[in-house]
Design a protein around this motif. Sequence first.
Motif, PDB file in Angstrom:
ATOM      1  N   GLU A 116       9.490 -60.172  55.148  1.00 17.42           N
ATOM      2  CA  GLU A 116       9.694 -59.170  54.195  1.00 17.42           C
ATOM      3  C   GLU A 116       8.284 -58.650  53.808  1.00 17.42           C
ATOM      4  O   GLU A 116       7.457 -59.517  53.230  1.00 17.42           O
ATOM      5  CB  GLU A 116      10.301 -59.907  52.942  1.00 17.42           C
ATOM      6  CG  GLU A 116      10.813 -58.691  51.767  1.00 17.42           C
ATOM      7  CD  GLU A 116       9.739 -58.030  51.388  1.00 17.42           C
ATOM      8  OE1 GLU A 116      10.067 -56.704  51.458  1.00 17.42           O
ATOM      9  OE2 GLU A 116       9.026 -58.402  50.517  1.00 17.42           O
TER      10      GLU A 116
ATOM     11  N   VAL B 192      14.852 -57.748  49.688  1.00 20.26           N
ATOM     12  CA  VAL B 192      14.865 -59.204  49.680  1.00 20.26           C
ATOM     13  C   VAL B 192      16.583 -59.439  49.872  1.00 20.26           C
ATOM     14  O   VAL B 192      17.000 -60.026  50.589  1.00 20.26           O
ATOM     15  CB  VAL B 192      14.583 -59.830  48.311  1.00 20.26           C
ATOM     16  CG1 VAL B 192      14.922 -61.305  48.212  1.00 20.26           C
ATOM     17  CG2 VAL B 192      12.906 -59.497  48.059  1.00 20.26           C
TER      18      VAL B 192
ATOM     19  N   GLU C 125       8.708 -64.643  53.042  1.00 18.35           N
ATOM     20  CA  GLU C 125       8.228 -63.753  52.030  1.00 18.35           C
ATOM     21  C   GLU C 125       6.872 -63.317  51.952  1.00 18.35           C
ATOM     22  O   GLU C 125       6.102 -64.474  51.618  1.00 18.35           O
ATOM     23  CB  GLU C 125       8.776 -64.311  50.568  1.00 18.35           C
ATOM     24  CG  GLU C 125       8.806 -63.262  49.473  1.00 18.35           C
ATOM     25  CD  GLU C 125       9.190 -61.655  49.703  1.00 18.35           C
ATOM     26  OE1 GLU C 125       8.071 -60.992  50.033  1.00 18.35           O
ATOM     27  OE2 GLU C 125      10.398 -61.737  49.905  1.00 18.35           O
TER      28      GLU C 125
ATOM     29  N   SER D 230       5.548 -60.368  50.348  1.00 15.89           N
ATOM     30  CA  SER D 230       4.965 -59.124  49.422  1.00 15.89           C
ATOM     31  C   SER D 230       4.641 -59.747  48.159  1.00 15.89           C
ATOM     32  O   SER D 230       5.177 -60.848  47.882  1.00 15.89           O
ATOM     33  CB  SER D 230       6.114 -58.265  49.340  1.00 15.89           C
ATOM     34  OG  SER D 230       6.633 -57.615  50.582  1.00 15.89           O
TER      35      SER D 230
ATOM     36  N   LEU E 107      13.131 -71.034  53.789  1.00 11.95           N
ATOM     37  CA  LEU E 107      12.420 -70.078  53.142  1.00 11.95           C
ATOM     38  C   LEU E 107      11.029 -70.429  52.829  1.00 11.95           C
ATOM     39  O   LEU E 107      10.607 -71.276  52.435  1.00 11.95           O
ATOM     40  CB  LEU E 107      13.063 -69.676  51.473  1.00 11.95           C
ATOM     41  CG  LEU E 107      12.527 -68.744  50.757  1.00 11.95           C
ATOM     42  CD1 LEU E 107      12.887 -67.419  51.290  1.00 11.95           C
ATOM     43  CD2 LEU E 107      13.081 -68.767  49.307  1.00 11.95           C
TER      44      LEU E 107
ATOM     45  N   GLY F 264       6.960 -68.919  52.122  1.00  7.51           N
ATOM     46  CA  GLY F 264       6.035 -68.097  51.443  1.00  7.51           C
ATOM     47  C   GLY F 264       4.867 -67.823  52.419  1.00  7.51           C
ATOM     48  O   GLY F 264       4.677 -68.739  53.456  1.00  7.51           O
TER      49      GLY F 264
END
Length: 337
Positions: A233, A241, A256, A258, A279, A281
Amino acid sequence: MPRAGPDDIIIAVEACGICASDIKTFQGAPSFWGDDKGQPRYVKAPMIPGHEFIGHAVEIGENVARSGQYKIGDRLISEQIVPCEHCRYCKRGEYWMCERHDVYGFQNNVNGGMAKYMRFPKESRTYKIPSDLRMERAVLVEPYACSVHAVNRGLIGLDDVAVIAGAGPLGLGMVGAARLKNPSKLVVLDTKPDRLELAKRFGADVIMNPLKENVVQAVKDMTDGYGCDVYIEATGHPSSVAQGLNMIRKLGRFVEFSVFGEEVTADWSIISDRKQLDLYGAHLGPYCYPLTIAAINDGRLPTEGVVTDILPLSEWKTGFDKMKKGDGSIKVVLVPE
Protein backbone atom coordinates in the motif's frame (compact mmCIF):
# COMPACT_ATOMS: atom_id res chain seq x y z
CA MET A 1 24.50 29.26 7.24
CA PRO A 2 25.31 26.46 9.71
CA ARG A 3 28.96 25.93 10.64
CA ALA A 4 30.73 22.63 11.22
CA GLY A 5 31.63 21.44 14.68
CA PRO A 6 34.51 18.94 15.03
CA ASP A 7 32.35 16.01 13.89
CA ASP A 8 30.07 17.75 11.38
CA ILE A 9 29.85 18.11 7.62
CA ILE A 10 28.26 21.16 5.99
CA ILE A 11 26.89 20.63 2.49
CA ALA A 12 25.81 23.09 -0.14
CA VAL A 13 22.45 21.68 -1.15
CA GLU A 14 22.28 20.72 -4.82
CA ALA A 15 18.61 19.71 -4.85
CA CYS A 16 15.81 18.63 -2.53
CA GLY A 17 12.70 16.72 -3.50
CA ILE A 18 9.25 17.46 -2.11
CA CYS A 19 7.69 14.46 -0.37
CA ALA A 20 4.02 13.83 0.35
CA SER A 21 4.96 13.93 4.04
CA ASP A 22 6.19 17.51 3.56
CA ILE A 23 2.74 18.44 2.27
CA LYS A 24 1.00 16.67 5.15
CA THR A 25 3.29 18.45 7.62
CA PHE A 26 2.53 21.81 5.99
CA GLN A 27 -1.20 21.13 6.14
CA GLY A 28 -1.13 19.88 9.72
CA ALA A 29 -1.82 16.12 9.64
CA PRO A 30 -2.05 14.45 13.08
CA SER A 31 0.68 12.00 12.06
CA PHE A 32 3.11 14.91 12.36
CA TRP A 33 1.51 17.43 14.72
CA GLY A 34 -0.11 15.00 17.16
CA ASP A 35 -3.73 14.75 18.25
CA ASP A 36 -5.91 14.21 21.29
CA LYS A 37 -6.07 10.45 20.67
CA GLY A 38 -2.54 9.77 21.84
CA GLN A 39 -0.38 10.49 18.81
CA PRO A 40 2.61 12.53 20.05
CA ARG A 41 3.87 15.58 18.19
CA TYR A 42 6.54 14.55 15.69
CA VAL A 43 7.44 17.99 14.38
CA LYS A 44 9.69 20.25 16.47
CA ALA A 45 9.16 23.70 15.02
CA PRO A 46 10.57 26.00 13.87
CA MET A 47 12.46 23.80 11.45
CA ILE A 48 13.65 23.72 7.84
CA PRO A 49 11.85 20.92 5.94
CA GLY A 50 13.24 18.56 3.34
CA HIS A 51 14.66 15.05 3.64
CA GLU A 52 15.20 14.12 -0.04
CA PHE A 53 18.44 16.06 -0.46
CA ILE A 54 21.82 15.76 -2.14
CA GLY A 55 24.72 18.19 -1.96
CA HIS A 56 28.45 18.82 -1.93
CA ALA A 57 30.66 19.10 1.14
CA VAL A 58 31.81 22.69 1.66
CA GLU A 59 33.04 22.51 5.26
CA ILE A 60 34.31 19.52 7.24
CA GLY A 61 34.99 19.32 10.95
CA GLU A 62 38.50 18.54 12.14
CA ASN A 63 37.65 15.02 13.35
CA VAL A 64 35.93 14.20 10.06
CA ALA A 65 38.90 15.54 8.11
CA ARG A 66 41.28 13.52 10.24
CA SER A 67 39.42 10.30 9.45
CA GLY A 68 39.97 10.85 5.73
CA GLN A 69 36.58 9.40 4.87
CA TYR A 70 35.17 12.59 3.36
CA LYS A 71 36.71 15.66 1.76
CA ILE A 72 35.62 19.06 0.51
CA GLY A 73 33.77 18.70 -2.78
CA ASP A 74 32.43 15.19 -2.18
CA ARG A 75 28.88 14.72 -3.42
CA LEU A 76 26.98 13.37 -0.45
CA ILE A 77 23.67 12.14 0.89
CA SER A 78 22.69 11.17 4.42
CA GLU A 79 19.91 8.84 5.46
CA GLN A 80 16.77 10.57 6.70
CA ILE A 81 17.26 9.52 10.31
CA VAL A 82 20.03 10.68 12.62
CA PRO A 83 20.11 7.85 15.18
CA CYS A 84 21.11 8.43 18.78
CA GLU A 85 23.28 5.25 18.86
CA HIS A 86 22.36 4.66 22.52
CA CYS A 87 18.74 3.46 22.71
CA ARG A 88 17.58 -0.16 22.64
CA TYR A 89 16.91 -0.08 18.91
CA CYS A 90 20.21 1.51 17.93
CA LYS A 91 22.17 -0.96 20.03
CA ARG A 92 20.39 -3.81 18.27
CA GLY A 93 21.23 -2.41 14.83
CA GLU A 94 17.61 -1.31 14.36
CA TYR A 95 18.73 2.31 14.09
CA TRP A 96 15.88 3.37 11.78
CA MET A 97 13.48 2.89 14.69
CA CYS A 98 15.65 4.96 17.06
CA GLU A 99 13.64 6.01 20.11
CA ARG A 100 14.80 9.63 19.88
CA HIS A 101 13.95 9.52 16.19
CA ASP A 102 15.52 12.66 14.80
CA VAL A 103 14.66 12.81 11.10
CA TYR A 104 15.95 15.56 8.82
CA GLY A 105 13.35 18.15 7.98
CA PHE A 106 11.01 17.57 10.90
CA GLN A 107 13.03 18.67 13.95
CA ASN A 108 14.99 21.87 14.44
CA ASN A 109 18.13 20.09 15.67
CA VAL A 110 18.35 18.30 12.30
CA ASN A 111 17.16 20.90 9.81
CA GLY A 112 16.42 19.69 6.30
CA GLY A 113 17.47 20.37 2.74
CA MET A 114 15.09 23.12 1.61
CA ALA A 115 17.88 25.62 2.13
CA LYS A 116 21.21 26.61 0.58
CA TYR A 117 23.20 24.75 3.23
CA MET A 118 22.59 22.03 5.80
CA ARG A 119 24.52 20.26 8.53
CA PHE A 120 25.24 16.54 8.85
CA PRO A 121 26.01 15.83 12.53
CA LYS A 122 28.31 13.09 13.81
CA GLU A 123 25.59 10.43 14.00
CA SER A 124 24.52 10.89 10.38
CA ARG A 125 24.73 7.89 8.07
CA THR A 126 26.40 9.49 5.08
CA TYR A 127 27.24 8.08 1.64
CA LYS A 128 29.02 9.32 -1.46
CA ILE A 129 27.11 9.71 -4.71
CA PRO A 130 28.84 9.42 -8.12
CA SER A 131 29.71 12.88 -9.36
CA ASP A 132 28.51 12.10 -12.90
CA LEU A 133 25.07 10.82 -11.88
CA ARG A 134 22.48 13.26 -13.24
CA MET A 135 20.76 15.30 -10.57
CA GLU A 136 17.30 14.11 -11.65
CA ARG A 137 18.41 10.56 -10.86
CA ALA A 138 20.59 11.23 -7.82
CA VAL A 139 17.83 13.11 -5.98
CA LEU A 140 15.71 9.93 -6.05
CA VAL A 141 18.10 7.95 -3.86
CA GLU A 142 16.22 8.70 -0.62
CA PRO A 143 12.70 7.84 -1.83
CA TYR A 144 13.96 4.82 -3.76
CA ALA A 145 15.77 3.51 -0.66
CA CYS A 146 12.39 3.61 1.10
CA SER A 147 10.88 1.78 -1.87
CA VAL A 148 13.52 -0.95 -1.74
CA HIS A 149 12.94 -1.45 1.99
CA ALA A 150 9.17 -1.73 1.52
CA VAL A 151 9.56 -4.29 -1.26
CA ASN A 152 12.01 -6.29 0.85
CA ARG A 153 9.44 -6.34 3.66
CA GLY A 154 6.97 -8.04 1.30
CA LEU A 155 9.22 -11.09 0.84
CA ILE A 156 8.19 -11.36 -2.81
CA GLY A 157 8.86 -14.80 -4.26
CA LEU A 158 9.28 -16.01 -7.82
CA ASP A 159 5.81 -17.57 -7.94
CA ASP A 160 4.01 -14.62 -6.34
CA VAL A 161 1.43 -12.25 -7.74
CA ALA A 162 2.44 -8.92 -6.24
CA VAL A 163 0.27 -5.80 -6.27
CA ILE A 164 1.61 -2.29 -5.72
CA ALA A 165 -1.12 0.24 -5.00
CA GLY A 166 0.09 3.71 -5.92
CA ALA A 167 2.45 4.77 -8.70
CA GLY A 168 3.76 8.00 -7.27
CA PRO A 169 7.52 8.50 -6.89
CA LEU A 170 7.78 5.87 -4.14
CA GLY A 171 5.41 3.45 -5.83
CA LEU A 172 7.41 3.73 -9.05
CA GLY A 173 10.56 2.99 -7.08
CA MET A 174 8.79 -0.07 -5.72
CA VAL A 175 7.91 -1.19 -9.24
CA GLY A 176 11.59 -1.21 -10.19
CA ALA A 177 12.60 -2.95 -6.97
CA ALA A 178 9.81 -5.53 -7.23
CA ARG A 179 10.76 -6.25 -10.83
CA LEU A 180 14.22 -7.21 -9.59
CA LYS A 181 12.50 -9.84 -7.42
CA ASN A 182 10.91 -11.21 -10.62
CA PRO A 183 7.48 -12.28 -9.33
CA SER A 184 5.29 -14.28 -11.71
CA LYS A 185 3.03 -11.24 -12.11
CA LEU A 186 3.48 -7.63 -11.03
CA VAL A 187 0.30 -5.55 -10.90
CA VAL A 188 0.28 -1.77 -10.38
CA LEU A 189 -2.77 0.30 -9.47
CA ASP A 190 -3.19 4.06 -9.78
CA THR A 191 -5.82 6.58 -10.83
CA LYS A 192 -3.54 8.65 -13.08
CA PRO A 193 -2.88 7.31 -16.62
CA ASP A 194 0.56 8.92 -16.98
CA ARG A 195 1.80 7.20 -13.83
CA LEU A 196 0.40 3.86 -14.93
CA GLU A 197 2.19 4.14 -18.28
CA LEU A 198 5.45 4.86 -16.48
CA ALA A 199 4.86 1.85 -14.21
CA LYS A 200 4.44 -0.27 -17.32
CA ARG A 201 7.76 0.98 -18.67
CA PHE A 202 9.39 0.24 -15.32
CA GLY A 203 8.34 -3.40 -15.37
CA ALA A 204 4.68 -3.83 -14.39
CA ASP A 205 2.95 -6.74 -16.14
CA VAL A 206 -0.55 -5.37 -15.53
CA ILE A 207 -1.69 -1.79 -14.87
CA MET A 208 -5.19 -0.89 -13.72
CA ASN A 209 -7.15 2.18 -12.68
CA PRO A 210 -9.44 1.53 -9.66
CA LEU A 211 -11.75 4.32 -10.83
CA LYS A 212 -12.42 2.55 -14.11
CA GLU A 213 -12.58 -1.13 -13.18
CA ASN A 214 -13.17 -3.47 -10.29
CA VAL A 215 -9.53 -4.14 -9.47
CA VAL A 216 -10.30 -6.52 -6.61
CA GLN A 217 -12.29 -8.80 -8.89
CA ALA A 218 -9.72 -8.44 -11.68
CA VAL A 219 -6.89 -9.64 -9.42
CA LYS A 220 -9.02 -12.52 -8.16
CA ASP A 221 -9.86 -13.48 -11.74
CA MET A 222 -6.17 -13.68 -12.64
CA THR A 223 -5.42 -15.83 -9.57
CA ASP A 224 -8.16 -18.48 -9.85
CA GLY A 225 -10.22 -16.61 -7.30
CA TYR A 226 -7.62 -16.66 -4.52
CA GLY A 227 -6.23 -13.11 -4.60
CA CYS A 228 -2.71 -11.68 -4.69
CA ASP A 229 0.12 -13.03 -2.56
CA VAL A 230 1.55 -9.61 -1.66
CA TYR A 231 -0.14 -6.21 -1.50
CA ILE A 232 2.00 -3.09 -0.95
CA GLU A 233 0.00 0.00 0.00
CA ALA A 234 1.68 3.20 -1.23
CA THR A 235 -1.20 5.54 -2.05
CA GLY A 236 -1.80 7.26 1.27
CA HIS A 237 -5.53 7.05 0.57
CA PRO A 238 -7.72 5.29 3.16
CA SER A 239 -9.71 3.36 0.54
CA SER A 240 -6.55 1.56 -0.56
CA VAL A 241 -6.35 -0.24 2.79
CA ALA A 242 -9.77 -1.89 2.48
CA GLN A 243 -9.04 -2.56 -1.19
CA GLY A 244 -5.92 -4.46 -0.27
CA LEU A 245 -7.52 -6.44 2.53
CA ASN A 246 -10.23 -7.59 0.14
CA MET A 247 -7.82 -8.32 -2.71
CA ILE A 248 -5.18 -10.32 -0.87
CA ARG A 249 -5.40 -14.10 -0.50
CA LYS A 250 -5.57 -16.03 2.76
CA LEU A 251 -2.14 -16.19 4.44
CA GLY A 252 -0.99 -13.32 2.21
CA ARG A 253 1.39 -10.49 3.08
CA PHE A 254 0.19 -6.90 3.40
CA VAL A 255 2.86 -4.15 3.47
CA GLU A 256 1.75 -0.74 4.72
CA PHE A 257 4.08 2.05 3.65
CA SER A 258 1.96 5.19 3.47
CA VAL A 259 1.71 7.96 6.03
CA PHE A 260 -1.93 8.98 6.12
CA GLY A 261 -3.36 12.42 6.58
CA GLU A 262 -6.22 11.07 8.65
CA GLU A 263 -7.11 8.09 10.80
CA VAL A 264 -7.91 4.97 8.79
CA THR A 265 -10.36 2.27 9.83
CA ALA A 266 -10.69 -1.28 8.51
CA ASP A 267 -12.32 -4.58 9.35
CA TRP A 268 -9.55 -6.19 11.36
CA SER A 269 -11.35 -9.53 11.38
CA ILE A 270 -10.14 -9.90 7.79
CA ILE A 271 -6.56 -9.81 9.05
CA SER A 272 -7.23 -12.32 11.80
CA ASP A 273 -10.11 -14.76 11.62
CA ARG A 274 -10.91 -14.62 7.93
CA LYS A 275 -7.48 -14.64 6.28
CA GLN A 276 -4.71 -14.83 8.94
CA LEU A 277 -2.61 -12.27 7.11
CA ASP A 278 0.97 -11.24 7.77
CA LEU A 279 0.88 -7.47 8.22
CA TYR A 280 4.15 -5.55 7.76
CA GLY A 281 4.95 -1.90 8.26
CA ALA A 282 7.75 -0.21 6.32
CA HIS A 283 9.61 2.84 7.62
CA LEU A 284 12.49 4.70 5.95
CA GLY A 285 15.23 2.92 3.97
CA PRO A 286 17.55 1.12 6.42
CA TYR A 287 20.59 -0.65 4.99
CA CYS A 288 19.31 0.14 1.48
CA TYR A 289 21.36 3.19 0.47
CA PRO A 290 24.48 1.49 -0.98
CA LEU A 291 22.34 -0.82 -3.14
CA THR A 292 20.00 1.99 -4.17
CA ILE A 293 22.84 4.31 -5.20
CA ALA A 294 24.49 1.53 -7.22
CA ALA A 295 21.22 0.37 -8.82
CA ILE A 296 20.16 3.87 -9.85
CA ASN A 297 23.65 4.49 -11.20
CA ASP A 298 23.75 1.32 -13.32
CA GLY A 299 20.09 1.47 -14.38
CA ARG A 300 18.72 -1.54 -12.52
CA LEU A 301 16.28 0.84 -10.83
CA PRO A 302 14.65 2.91 -13.62
CA THR A 303 14.19 6.62 -13.01
CA GLU A 304 13.50 8.27 -16.36
CA GLY A 305 10.39 10.43 -16.18
CA VAL A 306 9.92 10.42 -12.40
CA VAL A 307 11.27 13.94 -11.86
CA THR A 308 8.83 16.12 -13.77
CA ASP A 309 9.42 19.58 -12.29
CA ILE A 310 12.54 21.45 -11.17
CA LEU A 311 11.82 24.75 -9.45
CA PRO A 312 13.89 27.39 -7.63
CA LEU A 313 13.59 27.24 -3.87
CA SER A 314 11.69 30.54 -3.82
CA GLU A 315 8.84 28.81 -5.69
CA TRP A 316 8.39 26.15 -3.00
CA LYS A 317 4.68 26.94 -2.65
CA THR A 318 4.12 26.27 -6.34
CA GLY A 319 6.03 23.03 -5.92
CA PHE A 320 3.95 21.97 -2.93
CA ASP A 321 0.75 22.68 -4.88
CA LYS A 322 2.00 20.65 -7.85
CA MET A 323 2.87 17.69 -5.65
CA LYS A 324 -0.47 17.86 -3.86
CA LYS A 325 -2.51 17.87 -7.09
CA GLY A 326 -0.29 15.43 -8.97
CA ASP A 327 -1.74 16.42 -12.32
CA GLY A 328 1.09 16.04 -14.80
CA SER A 329 3.61 16.18 -11.97
CA ILE A 330 5.19 13.18 -10.25
CA LYS A 331 8.30 14.31 -8.39
CA VAL A 332 8.89 18.02 -7.87
CA VAL A 333 12.43 19.09 -6.99
CA LEU A 334 13.58 22.38 -5.46
CA VAL A 335 17.04 23.83 -6.15
CA PRO A 336 18.68 26.68 -4.21
CA GLU A 337 19.12 29.94 -6.09
